[in-house]
Design an enzyme around this catalytic site. Structure first.
Site, mmCIF file in Angstrom:
data_model
loop_
_atom_site.group_PDB
_atom_site.id
_atom_site.type_symbol
_atom_site.label_atom_id
_atom_site.label_comp_id
_atom_site.label_asym_id
_atom_site.label_seq_id
_atom_site.Cartn_x
_atom_site.Cartn_y
_atom_site.Cartn_z
ATOM 1 N N MET A 1 -34.394 34.845 -11.254
ATOM 2 C CA MET A 1 -32.902 35.225 -11.899
ATOM 3 C C MET A 1 -32.555 36.223 -11.067
ATOM 4 O O MET A 1 -33.197 37.388 -10.782
ATOM 5 C CB MET A 1 -33.093 35.380 -13.225
ATOM 6 C CG MET A 1 -31.692 35.847 -14.091
ATOM 7 S SD MET A 1 -30.299 34.713 -13.790
ATOM 8 C CE MET A 1 -29.107 35.745 -13.802
ATOM 9 N N ASN B 1 -30.464 38.796 -11.218
ATOM 10 C CA ASN B 1 -30.135 40.233 -11.931
ATOM 11 C C ASN B 1 -29.917 41.316 -10.836
ATOM 12 O O ASN B 1 -30.732 41.298 -9.851
ATOM 13 C CB ASN B 1 -31.009 40.595 -12.832
ATOM 14 C CG ASN B 1 -31.551 39.636 -13.780
ATOM 15 O OD1 ASN B 1 -30.897 39.176 -14.622
ATOM 16 N ND2 ASN B 1 -32.901 39.475 -13.488
ATOM 17 N N GLU C 1 -32.184 33.890 -4.457
ATOM 18 C CA GLU C 1 -31.749 34.930 -5.262
ATOM 19 C C GLU C 1 -31.238 35.944 -4.509
ATOM 20 O O GLU C 1 -30.258 36.665 -5.056
ATOM 21 C CB GLU C 1 -33.076 35.634 -6.099
ATOM 22 C CG GLU C 1 -33.552 34.362 -6.809
ATOM 23 C CD GLU C 1 -32.761 33.687 -7.650
ATOM 24 O OE1 GLU C 1 -31.702 34.239 -8.062
ATOM 25 O OE2 GLU C 1 -32.933 32.433 -8.178
ATOM 26 N N GLU D 1 -24.402 28.399 -7.861
ATOM 27 C CA GLU D 1 -25.654 27.876 -7.747
ATOM 28 C C GLU D 1 -25.582 27.008 -6.429
ATOM 29 O O GLU D 1 -26.722 26.962 -5.673
ATOM 30 C CB GLU D 1 -26.285 26.969 -8.958
ATOM 31 C CG GLU D 1 -26.309 27.933 -10.146
ATOM 32 C CD GLU D 1 -27.230 29.025 -9.765
ATOM 33 O OE1 GLU D 1 -28.146 29.269 -8.945
ATOM 34 O OE2 GLU D 1 -27.546 30.065 -10.633
#
Length: 873
Positions: A288, A290, A322, A344
């Protein structure tokens, strides 16, 4: 977020576990906030208690409004509110847990201007990967815990009250009080820390840039950190103590990706640091993005002595994906989850760009065409699919939107448009798009308008067709006279490509074609969104309509042109050989062309064919053998599969060779897995020898042990169980338990399923074990899931909850599974209907393909007769 659509199952090729979402009706109510107030800043203080599974918190929120407010409504989920005030004056707080909202009512209406909200509350720490969650692992014989957060798409509201939607960007300040002995990680560097009594330290992080709530991050644990300076950015790997050196390759991949994307986007990475944090665990995602603190599960970040070349590629791919998000998704964010693909699909495309730029020998675009793009096309040709840009109304809808269409069709559309306008014009458009919206939000057409302006090409017309309607076209071609009577034109008829009757609908597309007569230069043509047209392709001889294979469509040639391409098959580029193989496998499955066409192409592959061509052949030929299972043709098809694959393995062999193709290690493992799965006696004997003598090179370890595990005896199963129970490191635990799950003996598979309900298997991978069992024992696994529904669903995170059960059922080729799945999903929300429909469509398509096996068997019989006649001469 790097979503998991497939994982390597021991003793088999990739097993795709994908589910699709049909759009919720556009008139349904969207669960989001419009209008005011606008959040400007959050200061959130958290004190977690990992052992108790709970935390206390305090949030201070600065809002702004241009009109008076009688009440303030924001998101919260499963929080207990102790006190709330606005501008220092107590406010009434009412939580609606069903609506996931918190309403604050002041004594008097708030005037226009800025106001400060203060909320004191407490909440849960979860055991699955959402909200603030905890993971347990073994270290030096002791059980330890680490904490991390996962907020996308709508779980930040589980850690603090807030406006939890992507277009409500704000600055976040975060403070955490945690044991002094543990490391705390946030999006930004530490600004200050204060030692407190009872072995605690209060750490405050620097303010984040303005960002959406789902990018907020916190981790607490017994971590260690290694760093590298990358042009002024502190790049870090943060993992369990003692494991940092296993992250060196990921650190290198991060540095390569940071430099590549900084140059590509022309915008420096905007934060002072970028940490990549690994924790043991698993879920519906692998990593993920972040901002400044990317979360990974260990198996997608760490390597060890047993890691294969495939593992190394996976780490690079996850890291590149990422890191790409730090610009495309974080710096500029989609307005709402309808445009999730902007995050995405684009990041998936950029990960491939980075791989191609830094490791061209991997041939990532070729592998992508055979893998993700081909799978997306198969899913997009059946009931249950949806447009790339879809209607998302609820958080359940948003969770289901993380699917193969969003990621892989999104990638393919971007690649097609880049190929049409050219790399430099496309990049200029991307840079213009980002620079116009820094620290803001965007919608799909903002990107297309920027690329159209930069290139001068009609991008909007093409992109709308491929992103706002489902499916893609098949082009049926034939030679034709030009309007002036000349030869050298091609008639193209388009219609939606369909694997089932429900998908035979009337969409049309404007098409960027790359056409080519063999031996001549390719030319670019924009075909109109019309049922039929004639295009000019001067010259004579065989032609290609999707030369280079960047178009997201299939091409069905007239018989004469197909025969000419077949006869020249090995002279075509590798991309075009692959494109023909993929297209004609799809046509064989849906009946648009006979199986003979596809099998004729396979018969022309040389033993030293490009590894990706071999890989795609492995996938289709083993699938054909699977469709034949239990039918009269089973032995003949299995014999053909073995005879087809053995020459490739004879060429590549068990041992790596100096100077071999960079992808040969992947193909070697795939061939061993396929031949072992088909029962090749020589391969199985060698597998057993290597296991007995512990003579397994790291590159083949997972494959060899997986093949061995599939055929274990009860006594050998006990040994596998002992190894799994004795494994200490989480990554090795996962490998060992998935090997246990690979046992083909039904009695052993049933024993493994019972273990899913116990404590032996780490909680985070129990559903993965069930999935692996389902690969070989679908009905058994489904019955187990139904019987233990509550226990299994308790192990699923929000990304998995509505797609995991259809994913298990959808592996079946038995139509009797359909009513069982419909009954299971009766109470699923509206947005999950397409998810279920896609699984049902997959069952029907597999059953229909099995009915076509006699056609393939007839070709096989004729092929064997011809081979016997040649040998007799």
């Amino acid at each position: 977020m790097k979503k998991l659509f497939a994982f390597a199952q021991p003793a088999a090729l990739l097993l795709l576990v994908c589910a699709l979402l049909a759009p919720t009706p556009a008139h349904a109510q969207r669960h989001w906030f419009e209008g005011e107030p606008t959040p400007l800043r959050y200061d959130i203080a958290i004190t977690p208690d990992a052992a108790a599974g709970a935390f206390t918190g305090e949030a201070s929120i600065v809002i702004e409004t241009s009109a008076p407010l009688g009440a303030i409504v924001m998101n919260q989920m499963e929080l207990s509110i102790q006190a709330a005030s606005i501008n220092g004056v107590r406010a009434e707080a009412a939580a609606d847990h069903a609506a996931q909202t918190l309403t604050l009512t002041p004594r008097h209406a708030l005037p226009a201007g800025r106001h400060t909200i203060r909320i004191v509350y407490s909440g849960r720490i979860y055991d699955e990967a959402y909200g603030l969650f905890r993971v347990s692992y073994n270290a030096d014989g002791e059980t330890r815990r680490a904490l991390a957060t996962q907020f996308e798409p709508g779980d930040a509201r589980r850690m603090a009250p807030m406006w939890d939607q992507p277009n409500r960007r704000a600055v976040f300040g975060l403070t955490v009080t945690a044991p002094t002995s543990e490391m705390v990680i946030g999006n930004m560097p530490v600004a200050s820390s204060q030692r407190l009594p009872r072995g605690l330290t209060r750490t405050t992080f620097a303010d984040t840039p303005s960002m959406p709530s789902y990018l907020l991050f916190l981790a607490v644990g017994d971590f260690e950190r290694i760093t590298q300076d990358v042009d002024g950015v502190e790049l870090g790997i943060v993992v369990r103590r003692g494991e940092a050196e296993r992250g060196r390759y990921a650190l290198q991949a991060g540095a390569e990706s940071l430099r590549y994307f900084t140059e590509y986007f022309g915008i420096p990475y905007p934060l002072p640091k970028l940490d990549m944090i690994g924790v043991p665990g698993a879920g519906g995602f692998g990593a993920m993005e972040n901002w400044g603190a990317i979360l990974y599960f260990d198996q997608y970040l760490l390597l060890d002595a047993n890691s294969s070349e495939g593992d190394r590629r996976t780490v690079f791919e996850f890291v590149a994906h990422e890191v790409a998000h730090q610009w495309f998704g974080n710096l500029v964010t989609m307005m709402w989850w309808d445009d999730l693909w902007l995050n995405e699909g684009f990041a998936t495309w950029m990960e491939q760009k980075a791989m191609d730029a830094r490791h061209p020998a991997w041939e990532p675009w070729l592998s992508q065409l055979a893998g993700g793009t081909a799978t997306a096309m198969a899913l997009d040709a059946r009931e249950g699919t949806h447009p790339v840009v879809q209607v998302v109304n609820t958080i359940d809808d948003a969770n289901l939107a993380f699917n193969m269409i969003t990621y892989q069709k999104g990638l393919a559309v971007v690649r097609m448009l880049e190929a049409y306008v050219g790399e430099e014009d496309f990049r200029r458009g991307v840079r213009d798009y980002l620079n116009a919206r820094l620290y803001g939000n965007a919608q799909t057409e903002d990107l297309w308008r920027a690329v159209q302006a930069a290139s001068g090409q009609p991008i909007l017309e093409i992109a709308r067709g491929f992103t706002t309607q489902p499916g893609f076209p098949v082009l049926r071609t034939s030679s034709a006279r030009c309007a002036d009577g000349r030869s050298g034109c091609i008639r193209i008829a388009q219609q939606r490509f369909a694997l089932d009757d429900a998908s035979r609908t009337g969409e049309l597309w404007a098409l960027p074609l790359v056409t080519q007569r063999l031996g001549q230069a390719p030319q670019r043509t924009l075909a109109a969104a019309a049922p039929e047209q004639i295009i000019s392709l001067p010259g004579s001889g065989p032609y290609l309509i999707n030369a280079g294979q960047t178009g997201f469509f299939r091409v069905l040639y007239d018989g004469a042109n197909f025969n000419a391409l077949r006869d020249r098959f090995t002279t075509l580029s590798t991309e075009d050989q692959l494109g023909l193989l993929l297209d004609y496998w799809a046509f064989a499955r849906n009946g648009d062309a006979p199986f003979a066409n596809y099998l004729d192409l396979v018969a022309r592959l040389p033993a030293d064919a490009n590894p990706t061509l071999v890989n795609t052949t492995i996938g289709s030929i083993t699938a054909l053998a699977g469709f034949a299972a239990g039918r009269p043709e089973e032995a003949a098809v299995e014999r053909f599969a073995l005879n087809t694959l053995r020459p490739f393995f004879a060429e590549i062999g068990w041992e790596a060779r100096e100077g071999e193709h960079a992808n040969a290690p992947l193909t070697r493992g795939a061939l061993i897995g396929a031949l072992g799965g088909l029962g090749d006696e020589a391969v199985l004997a060698e597998v057993r020898r290597r296991v007995a003598e512990d003579d397994i090179p790291p590159a083949l370890r997972n494959t060899v042990l997986g093949i061995y595990a599939a055929s274990v005896t009860p006594a050998e199963y006990e040994q596998l169980l002992a190894q799994a129970r004795g494994a200490q490191d989480f990554v090795e635990q996962r490998r060992a338990w998935l090997r246990v799950a690979a046992a083909s003996d039904p009695a052993l598979a049933a024993r493994t399923l019972q273990l899913v309900l116990g404590e032996d298997i780490p909680r985070q991978i129990r559903t993965q074990v069930l999935s692996v069992v389902a690969g070989g024992h679908t009905q058994m696994a489904w019955d187990f899931l139904v019987e233990n529904r509550a226990a299994i669903e308790a192990l699923l995170d929000p990304l998995q909850r509505l797609e995991y059960p259809p994913g298990i059922a959808g592996r079946s080729a038995d139509p009797a599974m359909i009513p069982a799945l419909e009954a299971y999903a009766r109470d699923f929300p509206e947005g999950a209907r397409g998810n279920v429909a896609a699984a049902i469509a997959g069952i029907r398509i597999r059953a229909a393909t099995a009915e076509r096996v006699p056609e393939a068997a007839a070709w096989i019989a004729a092929h064997e007769r011809r081979a016997q006649q040649r040998r007799a001469r």
